[in-house]
Design an enzyme around this catalytic site. Sequence first.
Site, short mmCIF file in Angstrom:
data_model
loop_
_atom_site.label_atom_id
_atom_site.label_comp_id
_atom_site.label_asym_id
_atom_site.label_seq_id
_atom_site.Cartn_x
_atom_site.Cartn_y
_atom_site.Cartn_z
N SER A 12 38.32 -11.40 69.34
CA SER A 12 36.86 -11.46 69.46
C SER A 12 36.29 -10.06 69.42
O SER A 12 36.64 -9.22 70.27
CB SER A 12 36.47 -12.13 70.79
OG SER A 12 35.14 -11.79 71.11
N HIS A 37 37.02 -13.24 65.17
CA HIS A 37 36.10 -14.13 65.88
C HIS A 37 34.83 -13.34 66.18
O HIS A 37 34.87 -12.33 66.90
CB HIS A 37 36.77 -14.64 67.15
CG HIS A 37 35.96 -15.63 67.93
ND1 HIS A 37 35.87 -16.95 67.58
CD2 HIS A 37 35.21 -15.49 69.04
CE1 HIS A 37 35.11 -17.60 68.45
NE2 HIS A 37 34.68 -16.72 69.35
N ASP A 39 31.30 -13.24 67.75
CA ASP A 39 30.48 -13.89 68.78
C ASP A 39 29.02 -13.47 68.67
O ASP A 39 28.70 -12.29 68.78
CB ASP A 39 30.99 -13.50 70.17
CG ASP A 39 32.23 -14.25 70.57
OD1 ASP A 39 32.23 -15.50 70.47
OD2 ASP A 39 33.21 -13.60 70.99
N MET A 41 25.25 -13.94 70.27
CA MET A 41 24.54 -14.35 71.49
C MET A 41 23.08 -13.94 71.41
O MET A 41 22.77 -12.85 70.91
CB MET A 41 25.18 -13.67 72.70
CG MET A 41 26.66 -13.98 72.84
SD MET A 41 27.36 -13.06 74.20
CE MET A 41 29.02 -13.71 74.20
N HIS A 71 31.03 -17.63 65.83
CA HIS A 71 30.73 -18.52 66.96
C HIS A 71 29.28 -18.29 67.36
O HIS A 71 28.95 -17.25 67.95
CB HIS A 71 31.71 -18.18 68.11
CG HIS A 71 31.45 -18.90 69.38
ND1 HIS A 71 32.06 -18.56 70.57
CD2 HIS A 71 30.68 -19.98 69.66
CE1 HIS A 71 31.66 -19.38 71.52
NE2 HIS A 71 30.81 -20.24 71.01
N MET A 73 26.22 -18.74 69.51
CA MET A 73 25.68 -19.12 70.83
C MET A 73 24.20 -18.82 70.80
O MET A 73 23.72 -17.89 71.47
CB MET A 73 26.41 -18.33 71.92
CG MET A 73 27.88 -18.74 72.07
SD MET A 73 28.87 -17.54 72.99
CE MET A 73 29.39 -16.48 71.63
N MET A 142 35.81 -24.17 74.95
CA MET A 142 35.51 -22.98 75.76
C MET A 142 36.27 -23.08 77.08
O MET A 142 36.12 -24.07 77.81
CB MET A 142 34.01 -22.88 76.07
CG MET A 142 33.10 -22.56 74.89
SD MET A 142 33.51 -21.05 74.00
CE MET A 142 33.41 -19.80 75.30
N PHE A 148 29.83 -14.12 78.03
CA PHE A 148 30.43 -12.83 78.38
C PHE A 148 31.92 -12.84 78.10
O PHE A 148 32.58 -13.86 78.26
CB PHE A 148 30.22 -12.54 79.88
CG PHE A 148 28.77 -12.50 80.26
CD1 PHE A 148 28.03 -11.33 80.12
CD2 PHE A 148 28.15 -13.64 80.73
CE1 PHE A 148 26.68 -11.30 80.45
CE2 PHE A 148 26.79 -13.62 81.07
CZ PHE A 148 26.06 -12.45 80.93
N GLY A 149 32.42 -11.68 77.70
CA GLY A 149 33.86 -11.49 77.63
C GLY A 149 34.39 -11.16 79.02
O GLY A 149 33.63 -10.94 79.96
N GLY A 150 35.70 -11.18 79.14
CA GLY A 150 36.33 -10.70 80.36
C GLY A 150 36.28 -11.65 81.54
O GLY A 150 36.54 -11.24 82.67
N ASP A 180 38.95 -20.49 73.62
CA ASP A 180 38.17 -19.25 73.70
C ASP A 180 37.75 -18.98 75.14
O ASP A 180 36.99 -19.76 75.72
CB ASP A 180 36.92 -19.39 72.80
CG ASP A 180 36.07 -18.13 72.76
OD1 ASP A 180 36.47 -17.11 73.33
OD2 ASP A 180 34.99 -18.20 72.14
N GLY A 181 38.26 -17.89 75.68
CA GLY A 181 37.81 -17.44 76.99
C GLY A 181 38.96 -17.19 77.95
O GLY A 181 39.70 -18.11 78.30
N GLY A 202 39.57 -11.57 73.36
CA GLY A 202 38.77 -10.36 73.25
C GLY A 202 39.40 -9.23 74.03
O GLY A 202 40.09 -8.36 73.49
C1 DX5 Z 1 32.42 -15.82 75.34
C2 DX5 Z 1 32.88 -15.59 73.93
C3 DX5 Z 1 34.31 -15.24 73.84
C4 DX5 Z 1 34.68 -13.95 74.52
C5 DX5 Z 1 36.15 -13.95 74.78
O1 DX5 Z 1 31.14 -16.34 75.33
O2 DX5 Z 1 32.67 -16.76 73.17
O3 DX5 Z 1 34.75 -15.23 72.48
O4 DX5 Z 1 34.35 -12.82 73.77
O5 DX5 Z 1 36.45 -12.80 75.48
P1 DX5 Z 1 37.70 -12.73 76.46
O6 DX5 Z 1 38.91 -12.98 75.65
O7 DX5 Z 1 37.60 -11.37 77.01
O8 DX5 Z 1 37.50 -13.83 77.50
ZN ZN Z 2 33.57 -16.93 71.15
#
Ligand code: DX5
Ligand code: ZN
Length: 225
Positions: A12, A37, A39, A41, A71, A73, A142, A148-150, A180-181, A202
């Site tokens: 990601s 990937h 993302d 937002m 993706h 969102m 999901m 958010f990542g992380g 994903d996530g 990510g």
């Molecule tokens: C969250 C995103 C994910 C995110 C994954 O809304 O859709 O793709 O970037 O990040 P990690 O792998 O850090 O959870």
């Molecule tokens: Zn994603």
Amino acid sequence: MNLPAPPWICPSILAADFACLGDEVADVLAAGADTIHFDVMDNHYVPNLSVGPLVLSALRKDGIDACIDVHLMVKPVDRLVEDFLAAGADFITVHPESTEHLHRTLSMIHEGGARAGLVFNPATPLSALEGVIDMLDLVLIMSVNPGFGGQAFIPSSLEKLRQARQMIDASGRNIRLQIDGGIKIDNIGAAAAAGADAFVAGTAIFGADNYAATISAMRDEIADA
Ligand code: DX5
Ligand code: ZN
């Protein structure tokens, strides 16, 4: 485009260094990534803002010709589907909550020459699959709330993966099942055992010192699952 054989590792870009995004994407591809990937937002459907179609176009102009799975969102989603088709998306994945007319949105994606995905938040039931599974090339589960990542992996996602795997197998279609996530080396095997064959990561990849070693360790865990 000819797609790689699954399983897919899908870094990601959200966790990449945006100051040198083209190099980051080229580096993870050289390290063995299968798709990028991407993302998107909008600070409306999810409480965060990331990047739009201009950035995808820039990656294409920079020579990135690998599979990019977008993706979305964003809500409403249809206008941006058009823009991401024009920008060079290979897959466009949408949330059922982001459109009033899901069938129309998925049709737009196909008519624009891309493959279509449908994504399920932790609280979204898989029943939305029933009317449209024949239109799908990818189902995304999901394992965090989007935005958010992380974040930490939500364990109940594994049962949802198993249910989605059954529905996909029953459909007889060639549909990737993506997770994903919060995916990391230590839980990717559990996701694979539950039926996933495409893995978004990510932080676990872009936060690592060695992208190739991380992707290779992920592949080993998937193979052993
Ligand atoms: C969250 C995103 C994910 C995110 C994954 O809304 O859709 O793709 O970037 O990040 P990690 O792998 O850090 O959870
Ligand atoms: Zn994603």
